[in-house]
Design a protein around this motif. Structure first.
Motif, PDB file in Angstrom:
ATOM      1  N   GLY A   1       0.787  -1.232   0.000  1.00  0.00           N
ATOM      2  CA  GLY A   1       0.000   0.000   0.000  1.00  0.00           C
ATOM      3  C   GLY A   1       0.811   1.269   0.000  1.00  0.00           C
ATOM      4  O   GLY A   1       0.257   2.356  -0.200  1.00  0.00           O
ATOM      5  N   THR A   2       2.120   1.182   0.193  1.00  0.00           N
ATOM      6  CA  THR A   2       2.927   2.400   0.216  1.00  0.00           C
ATOM      7  C   THR A   2       2.903   3.116  -1.136  1.00  0.00           C
ATOM      8  O   THR A   2       2.999   4.337  -1.199  1.00  0.00           O
ATOM      9  N   ASP A   3       2.750   2.358  -2.225  1.00  0.00           N
ATOM     10  CA  ASP A   3       2.733   2.965  -3.557  1.00  0.00           C
ATOM     11  C   ASP A   3       1.460   3.751  -3.820  1.00  0.00           C
ATOM     12  O   ASP A   3       1.371   4.486  -4.800  1.00  0.00           O
ATOM     13  N   ARG A   4       0.455   3.620  -2.938  1.00  0.00           N
ATOM     14  CA  ARG A   4      -0.802   4.361  -3.105  1.00  0.00           C
ATOM     15  C   ARG A   4      -0.871   5.607  -2.228  1.00  0.00           C
ATOM     16  O   ARG A   4      -1.814   6.392  -2.327  1.00  0.00           O
ATOM     17  N   VAL A   5       0.109   5.796  -1.357  1.00  0.00           N
ATOM     18  CA  VAL A   5       0.085   6.939  -0.442  1.00  0.00           C
ATOM     19  C   VAL A   5       0.442   8.217  -1.196  1.00  0.00           C
ATOM     20  O   VAL A   5       1.446   8.270  -1.907  1.00  0.00           O
ATOM     21  N   THR A   6      -0.384   9.238  -1.056  1.00  0.00           N
ATOM     22  CA  THR A   6      -0.161  10.548  -1.666  1.00  0.00           C
ATOM     23  C   THR A   6      -0.453  11.624  -0.622  1.00  0.00           C
ATOM     24  O   THR A   6      -1.103  11.346   0.397  1.00  0.00           O
ATOM     25  N   PRO A   7       0.000  12.865  -0.834  1.00  0.00           N
ATOM     26  CA  PRO A   7      -0.339  13.930   0.116  1.00  0.00           C
ATOM     27  C   PRO A   7      -1.847  14.088   0.331  1.00  0.00           C
ATOM     28  O   PRO A   7      -2.294  14.338   1.457  1.00  0.00           O
ATOM     29  N   LYS A   8      -2.646  13.909  -0.719  1.00  0.00           N
ATOM     30  CA  LYS A   8      -4.097  14.078  -0.570  1.00  0.00           C
ATOM     31  C   LYS A   8      -4.700  13.022   0.355  1.00  0.00           C
ATOM     32  O   LYS A   8      -5.704  13.277   1.036  1.00  0.00           O
ATOM     33  N   LEU A   9      -4.115  11.827   0.395  1.00  0.00           N
ATOM     34  CA  LEU A   9      -4.653  10.775   1.244  1.00  0.00           C
ATOM     35  C   LEU A   9      -4.482  11.077   2.725  1.00  0.00           C
ATOM     36  O   LEU A   9      -5.153  10.477   3.563  1.00  0.00           O
ATOM     37  N   MET A  10      -3.586  12.009   3.089  1.00  0.00           N
ATOM     38  CA  MET A  10      -3.437  12.378   4.499  1.00  0.00           C
ATOM     39  C   MET A  10      -4.733  12.972   5.035  1.00  0.00           C
ATOM     40  O   MET A  10      -5.134  12.696   6.164  1.00  0.00           O
ATOM     41  N   ARG A  11      -5.398  13.768   4.232  1.00  0.00           N
ATOM     42  CA  ARG A  11      -6.673  14.374   4.632  1.00  0.00           C
ATOM     43  C   ARG A  11      -7.752  13.295   4.782  1.00  0.00           C
ATOM     44  O   ARG A  11      -8.591  13.360   5.691  1.00  0.00           O
ATOM     45  N   LYS A  12      -7.721  12.290   3.917  1.00  0.00           N
ATOM     46  CA  LYS A  12      -8.709  11.217   4.000  1.00  0.00           C
ATOM     47  C   LYS A  12      -8.440  10.321   5.207  1.00  0.00           C
ATOM     48  O   LYS A  12      -9.374   9.804   5.825  1.00  0.00           O
ATOM     49  N   TRP A  13      -7.173  10.131   5.536  1.00  0.00           N
ATOM     50  CA  TRP A  13      -6.828   9.382   6.748  1.00  0.00           C
ATOM     51  C   TRP A  13      -7.398  10.088   7.976  1.00  0.00           C
ATOM     52  O   TRP A  13      -8.006   9.456   8.838  1.00  0.00           O
ATOM     53  N   PHE A  14      -7.202  11.401   8.042  1.00  0.00           N
ATOM     54  CA  PHE A  14      -7.738  12.200   9.153  1.00  0.00           C
ATOM     55  C   PHE A  14      -9.253  12.060   9.235  1.00  0.00           C
ATOM     56  O   PHE A  14      -9.819  11.828  10.313  1.00  0.00           O
ATOM     57  N   ALA A  15      -9.933  12.196   8.093  1.00  0.00           N
ATOM     58  CA  ALA A  15     -11.397  12.137   8.078  1.00  0.00           C
ATOM     59  C   ALA A  15     -11.900  10.792   8.584  1.00  0.00           C
ATOM     60  O   ALA A  15     -12.869  10.722   9.353  1.00  0.00           O
ATOM     61  N   SER A  16     -11.250   9.723   8.180  1.00  0.00           N
ATOM     62  CA  SER A  16     -11.700   8.397   8.592  1.00  0.00           C
ATOM     63  C   SER A  16     -11.479   8.163  10.082  1.00  0.00           C
ATOM     64  O   SER A  16     -12.294   7.526  10.742  1.00  0.00           O
ATOM     65  N   LYS A  17     -10.389   8.695  10.632  1.00  0.00           N
ATOM     66  CA  LYS A  17     -10.136   8.553  12.065  1.00  0.00           C
ATOM     67  C   LYS A  17     -11.144   9.349  12.882  1.00  0.00           C
ATOM     68  O   LYS A  17     -11.701   8.855  13.870  1.00  0.00           O
TER      69      LYS A  17
ATOM     70  N   GLN B   1     -16.319  10.790  16.249  1.00  0.00           N
ATOM     71  CA  GLN B   1     -17.075  12.026  16.420  1.00  0.00           C
ATOM     72  C   GLN B   1     -18.261  12.077  15.455  1.00  0.00           C
ATOM     73  O   GLN B   1     -18.229  11.448  14.397  1.00  0.00           O
ATOM     74  N   PRO B   2     -19.323  12.848  15.802  1.00  0.00           N
ATOM     75  CA  PRO B   2     -20.454  12.997  14.875  1.00  0.00           C
ATOM     76  C   PRO B   2     -20.027  13.721  13.602  1.00  0.00           C
ATOM     77  O   PRO B   2     -19.029  14.453  13.584  1.00  0.00           O
ATOM     78  N   GLU B   3     -20.807  13.521  12.553  1.00  0.00           N
ATOM     79  CA  GLU B   3     -20.419  14.028  11.238  1.00  0.00           C
ATOM     80  C   GLU B   3     -20.320  15.546  11.198  1.00  0.00           C
ATOM     81  O   GLU B   3     -19.469  16.095  10.501  1.00  0.00           O
TER      82      GLU B   3
ATOM     83  N   SER C   1     -12.592   3.396   4.748  1.00  0.00           N
ATOM     84  CA  SER C   1     -12.098   2.413   5.714  1.00  0.00           C
ATOM     85  C   SER C   1     -10.727   1.921   5.305  1.00  0.00           C
ATOM     86  O   SER C   1     -10.291   2.097   4.171  1.00  0.00           O
ATOM     87  N   SER C   2     -10.052   1.278   6.258  1.00  0.00           N
ATOM     88  CA  SER C   2      -8.754   0.675   5.986  1.00  0.00           C
ATOM     89  C   SER C   2      -8.837  -0.814   6.250  1.00  0.00           C
ATOM     90  O   SER C   2      -9.787  -1.304   6.879  1.00  0.00           O
ATOM     91  N   GLU C   3      -7.820  -1.531   5.812  1.00  0.00           N
ATOM     92  CA  GLU C   3      -7.788  -2.968   6.042  1.00  0.00           C
ATOM     93  C   GLU C   3      -7.792  -3.271   7.540  1.00  0.00           C
ATOM     94  O   GLU C   3      -8.447  -4.202   8.002  1.00  0.00           O
ATOM     95  N   GLY C   4      -7.066  -2.446   8.313  1.00  0.00           N
ATOM     96  CA  GLY C   4      -7.017  -2.654   9.749  1.00  0.00           C
ATOM     97  C   GLY C   4      -8.367  -2.474  10.413  1.00  0.00           C
ATOM     98  O   GLY C   4      -8.737  -3.225  11.327  1.00  0.00           O
TER      99      GLY C   4
END
Length: 293
Positions: free
Chosen positions: A233-249, A254-256, A279-282
């Protein structure tokens, strides 16, 4: 009139719309960049000689290096230009456009291990910037526009918390009013900020450009060290995905409406869950761990 001339006239018209505050400056900047791409690819055609086949061949070439959603956005700008040309009498009828399908379902996020591997294997200045996005939910273009003066430091000294301002400066345009917001920093994000901003002028950029971060990630992924092992999955990591990681966490805790405020989305916007909460695999493993019959 050829396509290059039509694009130039349309761009001048859009500049007037920006001056009249009928179009956001950030929207115009994005469209102007797309216009340059269209000009290079299709500008030599006569406007009334542009055909579906020309657009289809250009679309096919772009799909070799760009995601379908990116190409669709470029095609939408071309469609807007040609519609305007018809309205203004420069063109009798626009050509038919080829169909471009974009999947509605986005892939799951890479694992947390993949994100951590990338942070550990890019240069420190890039690692700090990427982690800052993961901790704040900033978009890449918001991050690279941040300046030292966008931080409220007194709050951190008094209460252990700090805030940065998005879109509050006159030279920090935002696409929608909801994107103009204060962004709270936790302890780790505040530490990163002070490490990056310390000793710089108030108008200095705090973090590297998004293009530089993307290149750093690609270098790390394309030339991984033998040890430690690179997770999938490291080959799919981009700067934009950092924002999506935050949103999913945040969405898992927290409520929407809280997530929408943090990300600068309008209340009730479907964009939040449609494009950012993934979602993530984990998370999938955790979800089924306690399932019993």
């Amino acid at each position: 009139m050829n396509v290059t001339e039509a694009l130039h006239v349309w761009r001048s018209y859009r500049e007037q719309m920006v001056r009249l505050h009928l179009v956001a400056e950030s929207t115009y900047e994005n469209q102007a960049a797309i216009v340059l791409q269209l000009q290079r690819a299709l500008g030599h055609h006569q406007l009334d000689g542009l055909r579906k086949s020309h657009i289809e061949l250009w679309m096919g070439e772009r799909l070799q290096t760009c995601a379908p959603v990116t190409v669709r956005g470029e095609m939408n700008v071309l469609r807007q230009v040609l519609n305007w040309c018809v309205d203004e009498g420069h063109l009798l009828a626009k050509p038919r456009f080829p169909t471009l399908s974009v999947a509605n379902v986005e892939a799951d996020l890479p694992s947390d291990e993949a994100f951590l591997w990338v942070l550990a294997h890019v240069p420190e200045q890039h690692s700090r910037a990427l982690e800052f996005m993961m901790l704040t939910g900033l978009s890449p273009h918001e991050l690279e526009r941040l300046q030292v003066r966008d931080e409220s430091g007194t709050m951190f000294l008094e209460t252990g918390r700090s805030t940065i301002s998005i879109g509050m400066r006159p030279d920090f345009p935002v696409k929608q009013e909801s994107r103009r917001r204060p962004v709270p920093l936790n302890r780790r994000a505040a530490d990163i900020w002070y490490q990056a901003a310390s000793g710089r002028e108030p108008t200095a950029a705090v973090f590297p450009s998004v293009a530089a971060m993307q290149k750093a990630i690609r270098r790390a992924v394309d030339n991984p060290p033998d040890i430690p092992f690179s997770p999938t999955g490291t080959d799919r990591v981009t700067p934009k995905l950092m924002r999506k990681w935050f949103a999913s966490k945040v969405a898992s805790q927290q409520p929407e409406h809280i997530l929408q405020r943090l990300m600068g989305h309008a209340p009730g916007s479907p964009i939040t869950r449609r494009h950012y909460v993934r979602s993530s695999e984990g998370q999938g493993r955790d979800a089924v761990a306690s399932v019993t019959i």
